[in-house]
Design a protein around this motif. Sequence first.
Motif, short mmCIF file in Angstrom:
data_model
loop_
_atom_site.label_atom_id
_atom_site.label_comp_id
_atom_site.label_asym_id
_atom_site.label_seq_id
_atom_site.Cartn_x
_atom_site.Cartn_y
_atom_site.Cartn_z
N LYS A 38 0.72 -0.96 0.02
CA LYS A 38 0.19 0.00 0.21
C LYS A 38 0.91 1.19 -0.18
CE LYS A 38 -3.49 -2.46 2.38
NZ LYS A 38 -4.71 -2.35 3.50
N GLN A 39 0.35 2.16 -0.43
CA GLN A 39 1.09 3.49 -0.61
C GLN A 39 2.69 3.23 -1.28
OE1 GLN A 39 0.61 4.54 3.45
NE2 GLN A 39 -0.54 6.16 2.92
N PRO A 40 2.55 2.62 -2.67
CA PRO A 40 3.92 2.28 -2.88
C PRO A 40 4.97 3.60 -3.44
CG PRO A 40 2.38 2.04 -4.80
CD PRO A 40 1.32 2.23 -3.27
N ALA A 41 4.09 4.54 -3.90
CA ALA A 41 5.05 5.91 -4.21
C ALA A 41 5.54 6.44 -2.86
CB ALA A 41 4.14 7.05 -4.81
N LYS A 42 4.79 6.38 -1.99
CA LYS A 42 5.66 6.94 -0.58
C LYS A 42 6.87 6.06 -0.10
CE LYS A 42 3.46 6.84 3.37
NZ LYS A 42 2.33 7.09 4.45
N LEU A 43 6.47 4.84 -0.41
CA LEU A 43 7.78 3.95 0.10
C LEU A 43 8.71 3.99 -1.13
CD1 LEU A 43 8.71 1.61 1.80
CD2 LEU A 43 7.48 -0.11 0.17
N TRP A 44 8.46 4.22 -2.27
CA TRP A 44 9.55 4.37 -3.20
C TRP A 44 10.29 5.60 -2.85
CZ3 TRP A 44 10.67 8.23 -6.73
CH2 TRP A 44 11.56 8.03 -7.41
N PHE A 45 9.66 6.61 -2.57
CA PHE A 45 10.37 7.81 -2.08
C PHE A 45 11.41 7.74 -1.06
CE2 PHE A 45 10.33 11.77 0.59
CZ PHE A 45 11.05 12.74 -0.61
N MET A 46 10.67 6.94 0.07
CA MET A 46 11.51 6.82 1.42
C MET A 46 12.75 6.19 0.94
SD MET A 46 8.64 6.03 4.20
CE MET A 46 10.16 5.68 5.47
N HIS A 47 12.38 4.88 -0.11
CA HIS A 47 13.80 3.99 -0.34
C HIS A 47 14.77 5.24 -1.08
CE1 HIS A 47 15.78 0.62 -2.06
NE2 HIS A 47 15.68 1.15 -3.05
N CYS A 48 14.33 5.90 -1.98
CA CYS A 48 15.32 6.85 -2.45
C CYS A 48 16.01 7.70 -1.48
CB CYS A 48 14.73 7.72 -3.46
SG CYS A 48 14.13 6.62 -5.26
N ILE A 49 15.31 8.25 -0.58
CA ILE A 49 15.85 8.92 0.44
C ILE A 49 17.03 8.29 1.40
CG2 ILE A 49 15.56 10.18 2.56
CD1 ILE A 49 14.79 11.75 0.08
N ILE A 50 16.83 6.90 1.70
CA ILE A 50 17.68 6.37 2.35
C ILE A 50 18.89 5.61 1.70
CG2 ILE A 50 17.81 3.83 3.27
CD1 ILE A 50 14.99 3.96 4.23
N GLN A 51 18.55 5.48 0.26
CA GLN A 51 19.76 5.07 -0.56
C GLN A 51 20.71 6.65 -0.96
OE1 GLN A 51 20.74 2.31 -1.74
NE2 GLN A 51 19.20 1.56 -0.63
N TYR A 52 19.97 7.51 -0.85
CA TYR A 52 20.83 8.80 -1.26
C TYR A 52 21.71 9.31 0.08
CZ TYR A 52 21.18 14.00 -1.40
OH TYR A 52 21.63 15.30 -1.22
N LEU A 53 21.07 8.82 1.34
CA LEU A 53 22.03 9.05 2.63
C LEU A 53 22.96 8.10 2.51
CD1 LEU A 53 19.15 9.78 5.13
CD2 LEU A 53 20.64 11.39 3.93
#
Length: 403
Positions: A38-53
Amino acid sequence: MAVLWLLLVAGLPTFLLGVFVWVVIQHLPSAEMPSTLKQPAKLWFMHCIIQYLIALGNILEKLRICAMPRFLRFLQGLMMIKKDPNVLVTDTHFGTVPVRLFKPKEVSSKPHRGIIFYHGGGAMTGSLGKELPFELLCSFLSVCMVYRKLPDYHHPVLAKDCLNASIYFLKNLESFGVDPSQVVLCGESIGGWAVANVMQILPSIPSLPQIQAQVLIQPLVNLINFQLPSHQQSKNVPILTRDTLLMFMCKYLAIDLSWKDAMLSGAVIPLDKWKNFSKWLSYDNIPRRFWSQDPQPEFFAPFNEAAYLETKHVWSAEISPVLADDKIIAQLPKTFLVSCENDILRDDALLYKKRLEDQGVPVSWYHVEDGFHGCLILFDKKCFSFPCSMKVVNAVVSYIKSI
């Protein structure tokens, strides 16, 4: 000098934005979002933030400014922990291990139930109590232990810190107002691995009170077979992808990342060892409803002796708890296991569930169909929380209250 500062000020935002764009481009095509999420766009955004850090941390590490794990912990330390006027919070040490005690302020004539909690974070992140479900804080005396981490400390420091601090707590239950017959050991992710590890040792110390139950939330118990169904199905599902899992574990176990492909392909698995341990590790131990419609059979690459010699320590029960002897498994307390459908470690929980049940250990199991790895720590993060986060919290709290 003023020009240099101006260039630095102007160039830094451009650099940071460039790194973020690179991370997005790298992870947008590879990230997989199963239909049950559920809420895949939000999860993908969080994933990108984590990978960015992580990417920024790796850059700082290569520039010899700061190790990547320290950078991540610094950022995590900026997060404010949720406070409640009904909970008394105390920072202390059990021996040399930092701990944070959470105790209800309401005076009770009866001893409290005690919860020992080992946080997750891949031996890189995690801190004092930021991962504890708040319902646990309000109802019981909870102890969050902060083991030593990368980059300075490798295996077996994490498990030893958890074991030593737990022994200290168990020896001093009366001073903390805890009922010796109501102590629960709980951990999430690598913290669940620590629970499995510690619980295979504590029953052998007769002078200590017995643990009432163990709670393992999305645990890691197998560092050998990376061809299980969940490793195939969720290898690119945020937040814990297969590449991230291997990076964390290789760093913690001091295995050079150049052996990653050999580990994934099974080239590190000797035939004689597989014959002995496949009864606990193989695909066939996973219920068929979790198999893919077109399952990929376990097919290991040709044996690589050099790779095996570099990674052979994963064959110990200390690192892969599912390999413990039957007599050790049989003495474990009743167990609550939490697994998530879209978690690369889903099948680790299922392997351990069968392992415990085969030895007569009472097991309660809660499976979250829309869950993903790490959803527990997002339970109170407001806009970053997910429905599955509260499902896990409620399930754990309900189980502990029911025993």
